[in-house]
Design a protein around this motif. Structure first.
Motif, mmCIF file in Angstrom:
data_model
loop_
_atom_site.group_PDB
_atom_site.id
_atom_site.type_symbol
_atom_site.label_atom_id
_atom_site.label_comp_id
_atom_site.label_asym_id
_atom_site.label_seq_id
_atom_site.Cartn_x
_atom_site.Cartn_y
_atom_site.Cartn_z
ATOM 1 N N GLN A 1 0.797 -1.330 0.078
ATOM 2 C CA GLN A 1 0.103 0.089 0.064
ATOM 3 C C GLN A 1 0.806 1.174 0.133
ATOM 4 O O GLN A 1 1.839 1.395 0.565
ATOM 5 C CB GLN A 1 -0.810 -0.117 1.374
ATOM 6 C CG GLN A 1 -2.269 -0.596 1.120
ATOM 7 C CD GLN A 1 -2.933 -0.587 2.393
ATOM 8 O OE1 GLN A 1 -3.192 -1.557 2.977
ATOM 9 N NE2 GLN A 1 -3.529 0.639 2.549
ATOM 10 N N CYS B 1 -2.953 0.177 -3.795
ATOM 11 C CA CYS B 1 -2.698 -1.035 -3.165
ATOM 12 C C CYS B 1 -2.268 -1.921 -4.474
ATOM 13 O O CYS B 1 -2.907 -2.306 -5.364
ATOM 14 C CB CYS B 1 -4.012 -1.745 -2.774
ATOM 15 S SG CYS B 1 -3.939 -3.424 -2.028
ATOM 16 N N TRP C 1 -11.357 -3.646 0.923
ATOM 17 C CA TRP C 1 -10.840 -2.430 1.635
ATOM 18 C C TRP C 1 -11.417 -2.400 2.795
ATOM 19 O O TRP C 1 -12.895 -2.509 3.161
ATOM 20 C CB TRP C 1 -11.058 -1.157 0.943
ATOM 21 C CG TRP C 1 -10.191 -0.838 -0.324
ATOM 22 C CD1 TRP C 1 -10.500 -1.350 -1.719
ATOM 23 C CD2 TRP C 1 -9.037 -0.278 -0.297
ATOM 24 N NE1 TRP C 1 -9.385 -1.047 -2.379
ATOM 25 C CE2 TRP C 1 -8.505 -0.293 -1.590
ATOM 26 C CE3 TRP C 1 -8.206 0.205 0.722
ATOM 27 C CZ2 TRP C 1 -7.344 0.094 -2.136
ATOM 28 C CZ3 TRP C 1 -7.010 0.962 0.371
ATOM 29 C CH2 TRP C 1 -6.529 0.823 -1.039
ATOM 30 N N CYS D 1 -6.072 -2.509 2.624
ATOM 31 C CA CYS D 1 -6.606 -3.335 1.581
ATOM 32 C C CYS D 1 -6.178 -4.835 1.765
ATOM 33 O O CYS D 1 -5.181 -5.100 2.622
ATOM 34 C CB CYS D 1 -5.877 -2.790 0.097
ATOM 35 S SG CYS D 1 -4.142 -3.302 -0.006
ATOM 36 N N THR E 1 -2.627 2.179 5.218
ATOM 37 C CA THR E 1 -2.414 3.744 4.917
ATOM 38 C C THR E 1 -2.980 4.393 6.140
ATOM 39 O O THR E 1 -4.315 4.385 6.368
ATOM 40 C CB THR E 1 -2.934 4.112 3.738
ATOM 41 O OG1 THR E 1 -2.376 3.631 2.654
ATOM 42 C CG2 THR E 1 -2.870 5.596 3.509
#
Lengths: 114, 114
Positions: free
Chosen positions: A6, A23, A34, A89, A108
């Protein structure tokens, strides 16, 4: 070994701005999911994309699955402080006797400043 | 009603001790999982059970032993705890039968070994 990368790992922007999280993998996945995780809580599923090229929208969030089903992106329009969190992800490598084996990216961490 | 519930939420224990984490889901899902999230927020699968049968067993030390008394419960027992076992452990469940449904996670158990 299937891996998901990511980027960026950290993102801090002002309220109202747009952003995209990526991703990527060299592996093909049956689906790409997600999740969003708040501190002290478990990840919560936002969306699942299954078909190559698929685009799904969830209010201001747009998710896209790459044509080759190896990558995905999450785009947020007009980010709000409530969007702050850890976005993960996860690629589904397949279903083994009913069990979905998910490979997660490293996440993230998104911060939206008022 | 909590869909996937884990107990305890926090667990602080000394090296060498044995401890258990319990998980229950009331979603009627057939498949349950244990994941470990390290300090960098990376989630990695440990085990998966489908209707009480062990399906996925990743490279996990045999000090970790999952037990599923019925399809709504999946417990994790850890023997001879080590410092490196400190992490957040998440239980999750998913609907089986081949659909890309994603996981429902519990809120996690933060294990600290001192």
């Amino acid at each position: 070994t299937q891996l998901l990368e990511q980027s960026p790992q950290f993102l801090s922007i002002q309220e109202g701005e747009n952003l995209t999280v990526y991703c990527n993998s060299s592996s093909v996945f049956s689906s790409l999911q997600w999740y969003r995780q708040e501190p002290g809580e478990g990840p919560v599923l936002l969306v699942t994309v299954v078909t190559g090229g698929e685009v799904k929208k969830l209010k201001r969030l747009t998710f896209q699955f790459g044509d080759a089903r190896k990558d995905s992106s999450l785009h947020i329009t007009a980010a709000q402080p409530g969007d702050t969190g850890l976005y993960l992800c996860a690629g589904e490598g397949g279903i083994i006797q009913g069990a979905q084996k998910l490979v997660f990216g490293q996440g993230t961490r998104l911060t939206i400043n008022p | 009603d909590t869909a996937v519930s884990q107990t305890p939420k926090y667990l602080v224990t000394q090296m060498g001790n044995d401890k258990s984490i319990k998980c229950e889901q009331n979603l009627g899902h057939d498949t349950m999982y244990w994941y470990k999230q390290d300090s960098k927020k990376f989630l990695k699968i440990m085990f998966s059970y489908n209707n009480k049968e062990l399906i996925i067993n990743e490279t996990v030390p045999n000090r970790f032993s999952p037990k599923s008394p019925d399809k709504a419960h999946l417990n994790l027992h850890i023997n001879s705890l080590e410092l490196g076992d400190s992490a957040v452990y998440f239980c999750a469940s998913s609907q089986a039968s081949g659909g890309h449904y994603g996981y429902t996670f519990g809120s996690g158990t933060r294990l600290t070994v001192v």
